[in-house]
Design a protein around this motif. Structure first.
Motif, short mmCIF file in Angstrom:
data_model
loop_
_atom_site.label_atom_id
_atom_site.label_comp_id
_atom_site.label_asym_id
_atom_site.label_seq_id
_atom_site.Cartn_x
_atom_site.Cartn_y
_atom_site.Cartn_z
N THR A 140 0.67 -1.13 0.12
CA THR A 140 0.05 -0.02 -0.03
C THR A 140 1.12 1.34 0.01
O THR A 140 1.92 1.34 0.69
CB THR A 140 -0.88 0.00 1.23
OG1 THR A 140 -1.41 -1.37 1.38
CG2 THR A 140 -2.07 1.03 0.91
N SER B 66 2.17 3.66 3.00
CA SER B 66 1.62 3.18 4.41
C SER B 66 2.64 2.96 5.49
O SER B 66 2.39 3.32 6.60
CB SER B 66 0.55 2.45 4.20
OG SER B 66 1.25 1.12 3.76
N HIS B 67 3.92 2.88 4.87
CA HIS B 67 5.16 2.72 6.02
C HIS B 67 5.59 3.68 6.30
O HIS B 67 6.48 3.83 7.31
CB HIS B 67 6.01 1.56 5.39
CG HIS B 67 6.57 1.99 4.26
ND1 HIS B 67 5.81 2.32 3.08
CD2 HIS B 67 7.97 2.14 3.66
CE1 HIS B 67 6.70 2.54 2.02
NE2 HIS B 67 7.87 2.56 2.31
N THR C 238 -0.50 10.28 2.34
CA THR C 238 0.21 9.38 3.50
C THR C 238 1.81 9.87 3.67
O THR C 238 2.40 10.08 4.66
CB THR C 238 0.09 7.88 3.56
OG1 THR C 238 -1.36 7.60 3.39
CG2 THR C 238 0.65 7.28 4.84
N GLN D 243 -3.24 10.21 10.83
CA GLN D 243 -2.13 9.10 10.37
C GLN D 243 -1.11 9.14 11.12
O GLN D 243 -0.38 8.18 11.52
CB GLN D 243 -1.79 9.46 8.78
CG GLN D 243 -3.17 9.17 7.92
CD GLN D 243 -2.76 8.69 6.53
OE1 GLN D 243 -2.17 7.65 6.36
NE2 GLN D 243 -2.70 9.72 5.45
N ASP E 85 -6.21 3.10 7.73
CA ASP E 85 -5.25 2.10 7.00
C ASP E 85 -4.11 2.07 7.82
O ASP E 85 -3.47 0.77 7.84
CB ASP E 85 -5.04 2.73 5.57
CG ASP E 85 -4.10 1.76 4.98
OD1 ASP E 85 -4.13 0.67 4.86
OD2 ASP E 85 -2.72 2.29 4.60
N GLN E 86 -3.83 2.71 8.68
CA GLN E 86 -2.71 2.83 9.50
C GLN E 86 -3.02 1.47 10.66
O GLN E 86 -2.08 0.80 11.24
CB GLN E 86 -2.16 4.06 10.31
CG GLN E 86 -1.76 5.11 9.63
CD GLN E 86 -0.34 4.45 8.92
OE1 GLN E 86 0.63 4.05 9.75
NE2 GLN E 86 -0.12 4.71 7.60
N GLU F 91 -1.64 -1.75 8.30
CA GLU F 91 -0.37 -1.70 9.02
C GLU F 91 -0.43 -2.57 10.19
O GLU F 91 0.06 -3.67 10.41
CB GLU F 91 0.11 -0.53 9.02
CG GLU F 91 0.29 0.39 7.53
CD GLU F 91 1.23 -0.56 6.78
OE1 GLU F 91 2.27 -0.90 7.09
OE2 GLU F 91 0.86 -0.65 5.43
#
Ligand SMILES: Cc1ncc(C[n+]2csc(CCOP(=O)(O)OP(=O)(O)O)c2C)c(N)n1
Ligand SMILES: [Mg+2]
Length: 742
Positions: A149, A152-153, A196, A456, A487-488, A492
């Motif tokens: 994704t 997202s990191h 992000t 986020q 999404d985090q 993740e």
């Protein structure tokens, strides 16, 4: 011919013919500060990465490999890896195989060739994901696996970098990174534009701008394109070279000497200054985005061939010939012998077993438990000092839920130095509802921090802190604010154990103030009555107390679950009950509670439920505000209709304490589920299913309408009310009477 073969043939021909007269001039080895032996090792990593890319395509064609997004063109990142310490945690772009291989060369006992092949073939022996996905990653190399994704990191990389400075002072029991660690995260040029990424850059700058330590290197691997969309020429430099607090460096990723020398400078600067930097590495992308991508549908042949002519392996070949005394044959022999070794290993790897059953796949959703030191509870003296005289007196009196959570957080932070709190307004203000009041005074800014306004980044901070041994309690101010950051959590935090076969974990508690019933205040943004986005996330635990007493015990259990069992716990606090003191009438004080002092009561297990009353006419199954209203309805049903109820508080919404719920309703004539969340996606759906599948009851439900919550007098119109619950209960008896008559 396949473009991968064209690139391969070009390499063999141009090296053999020594057709390597690139215009870019390299530094000498001495200027680059790179010993010859290390130069050769970097080249080896590049070659292995390349041969693995080629093999991944062959394996896929044979139905034996399941991933073809390669690193070809990006192999300069091997030189980046070589400039860092292997303990510098790295959150990597999916094109960073050469980075991981080069890092493996810094740590004894590593087998990257096998590891990568095992990963391509999704073998159960894949040492990072256990065959669940082709991910880069390695526990020994401090490379947590990443999903693909985009970006997202990055928030967690920022969080991890932030944790390094705090860990130096606090020394959490499970600290992972050394005190002088630098954190690395890499991504592509198109990914840089993602919200992000932008959040992560901004958060890093925001910290650096205030001189908060943040030893982080953002590495942008700029191949000029994202799938088929070109990055405007000069965009990366234009947008990133002038950010406050973020020092910009650039290197030519085709030239390993320049890349190494620049990265070394960056790494040394960041390690010394504890400030973030941005390293812009230019490179090319060879043979398209992934296996099935046909570049010619969006790129001209000239552009494709221009990238191929700049194959970084050709540049490295020239450097080896010019600077390390290699002959063309020496270069080709490294290339070919690595290719042969890869082919031999691949033949073996594909014979190994892959995951087959659901049980095997799911084995790492829940992380393993870890050993923790025995907790030494704070002494009375310590507590007196921390709480202060007035709060010590308050501790002895019945209190509302907001106050009780504040007490519990205080005791938990006293007993566990690795517990840290972060969120918007949690520090100086003490939270919108005062829940975290005085915690910053009590524990200092290192442990209780006001974050910037970005959910986020808050969740990224929690994940990053957890990566370094902390047990963070992150606060999301209102449930509706979770959604632009979820999404985090979903993509993740919740997946880390799954994709790392339980080797990496990010234990944490996320406190979220939520649900409805604030009288006329706030509308939907502050009264969000849907937990659907949380309910379906595998592995997370959702706690939702209805009163201060339970909130204290559940929070303690949440911290234990995070600390000892490495779980991600979402702790949903019903805002409307924070200040509630009375149940039936003014000043009855029935919704205040005495603070259960530490160890005075058994832990509140997430397999248990609360049961009020022992009536058998009706069991009302609910939680949070619904439980509060059902407790009011119980009195009406008992006193005015002669119906004896028990009211069950399920408390833990995921995983549902199924056995405890079914047991608690045993022997009751009727079951009514009361759910304050929207009908669609609410817990009532799971409860109806539970009763249908695992009990003899046919339950009825009263849930909120599928509506958003308005502000003003109609604030409660769409949700269950006391009277609505009474009516729904009576209807059950009426329908039974009607049925009996028939
Ligand atoms: C959130 C999200 N949106 C879209 C995608 C699909 N996607 C995967 S890779 C990619 C392009 C990324 O390009 P870049 O960042 O330049 O990296 P490169 O592949 O060129 O190295 C896209 C759009 C994704 N994985 N995640
Ligand atoms: Mg790109």
């Amino acid at each position: 011919m396949d473009r991968a073969d064209i690139v391969h043939e070009n390499f063999l021909r141009r090296v053999a013919e020594q057709d390597l007269n690139f215009t870019t001039a390299s530094l000498s080895l001495t200027e680059a500060g790179l010993p010859e032996e290390q130069l050769v090792s970097i080249f080896y990593s590049q070659v292995l990465s390349r041969q693995l890319d080629r093999m991944s395509r062959k394996m896929q064609a044979q139905g034996e490999g399941f991933y073809t997004i390669g690193a070809s063109g990006h192999e300069g990142n091997a030189a980046i890896a070589a400039a860092f310490q292997p303990t510098d945690m790295a959150f990597l772009h999916y094109r960073d195989a050469a980075f991981q291989i080069a890092r493996a060369a810094q740590v004894p006992g590593q087998t990257p060739l096998w590891d990568m092949l095992l990963s391509f073939s999704t073998s159960m022996h894949d040492p990072i994901s256990g065959g669940r996905h082709k991910v880069l990653g390695s526990k020994a190399l401090a490379i947590p696996p990443q999903t693909s994704t985009i970006a997202s990191h990055l928030p967690k990389a920022v969080g991890t970098a932030y944790s390094v400075g705090i860990a130096k002072r606090i020394k959490p029991e499970h600290q992972v990174l050394p005190d002088d660690a630098v954190v690395v995260c890499s991504f592509g040029d198109a990914s840089l534009n993602h919200a992000t990424s932008q959040a992560a850059f901004n958060t890093a700058c925001w910290n650096a701008f205030q001189s908060i330590a943040l030893p982080l290197v953002f590495v942008c691997e700029d191949n000029g394109i994202g799938i088929s969309v070109k990055t405007p020429t000069g965009w990366v430099e234009a947008t990133m070279s002038n950010r406050p607090g973020l020092k910009y460096f650039k290197c030519n990723g085709l030239d390993i000497l320049d890349t190494y020398a620049t990265t070394k400078k960056v790494a040394d600067w960041v390690r010394l200054k504890r400030r973030p930097a941005f390293l812009h590495m230019s490179c090319v992308r060879l043979y398209g985005h992934a296996g099935p991508d046909v570049q010619t549908s969006y790129l001209s042949n000239e552009l494709i061939e221009a990238a191929e002519a700049n194959d970084p392996l050709l540049h490295s070949a020239r450097i080896l010939i010019e600077s390390a005394g290699f002959s063309a044959n020496d270069v080709l022999s490294v290339y070919n012998s690595v290719g042969e070794r890869v082919a031999r290993a691949a033949d073996q790897v594909v014979k190994l077993p892959r995951l087959q059953t659901a049980k095997q796949v799911m084995a790492s959703i829940v992380p393993p438990k870890r050993d923790c030191q025995t907790v030494v509870n704070a002494s009375l003296e310590q507590r007196k000092v921390t709480f202060g005289a007035a709060e010590m007196r308050a501790l002895g009196k019945p209190q509302n839920m907001a106050k009780m959570i504040n007490f519990a957080l205080t005791d938990l932070m006293l007993d566990h130095k690795e517990v840290v709190l972060a969120g918007e307004d949690v520090g100086r203000k003490g939270g919108v509802y005062g829940v975290t009041q005085r915690l910053q005074q009590r524990f200092g800014v290192n442990r209780v921090s006001d974050t910037l306004l970005d959910e986020q980044s808050i969740l990224g901070l929690a994940i990053g802190m957890a990566h370094n041994g902390f047990v963070p309690i992150a606060e999301i101010q209102f449930l509706a604010y979770l959604h632009n950051a979820e999404d985090q959590l979903r993509g993740e935090a919740a997946t880390l154990s799954f994709f790392s076969n339980g080797q990496f974990s990010n234990p944490m508690v996320i406190r979220i103030a939520g649900l409805g019933y604030q009288r006329g205040f706030g509308g939907h943004f502050h009264n969000d009555n849907s937990l659907a986005v949380l309910r379906d996330i595998p592995g997370i635990i959702i706690a939702c107390p209805s009163n201060g007493h339970d909130a204290v015990l559940m929070l303690r259990e949440a911290i234990r679950l995070a600390r000892e069992e490495q779980r991600v716990v979402v702790f949903v606090e019903p805002i409307a009950l924070y200040m509630t003191r009375d149940l039936h009438q003014a000043d009855d004080g029935l919704w205040t509670h005495q603070y259960p002092s530490v160890n005075s009561e058994p832990a509140m297990s997430c397999e248990s439920v609360g049961v009020n009353g022992d009536g058998t006419d009706l069991a009302i199954v609910s939680y949070a505000n619904g439980f509060y209203l059902s407790s009011q309805a119980e009195k009406v049903l008992r006193e005015q209709h002669g119906i004896a109820c028990r009211v069950i508080d399920i408390r833990w919404l995921a995983p549902l304490p199924e056995d405890a719920i079914v047991d608690a309703t045993a022997g009751c004539n009727h079951v009514l589920i009361v759910d304050e969340c929207r009908s669609t996606g609410s817990q009532s759906e799971a409860l109806m299913t539970l009763f249908a599948e695992k009990s003899n009851h046919s339950a009825a439900r009263l849930a909120a309408k599928d509506s958003f919550i308005p502000t003003g007098p109609a604030y409660g119109a769409t949700m269950p009310s006391r009277d609505g619950i009474v009516s729904a209960a009576l209807a059950l008896f009426d329908s039974k009477k009607a049925r009996d008559k028939v």
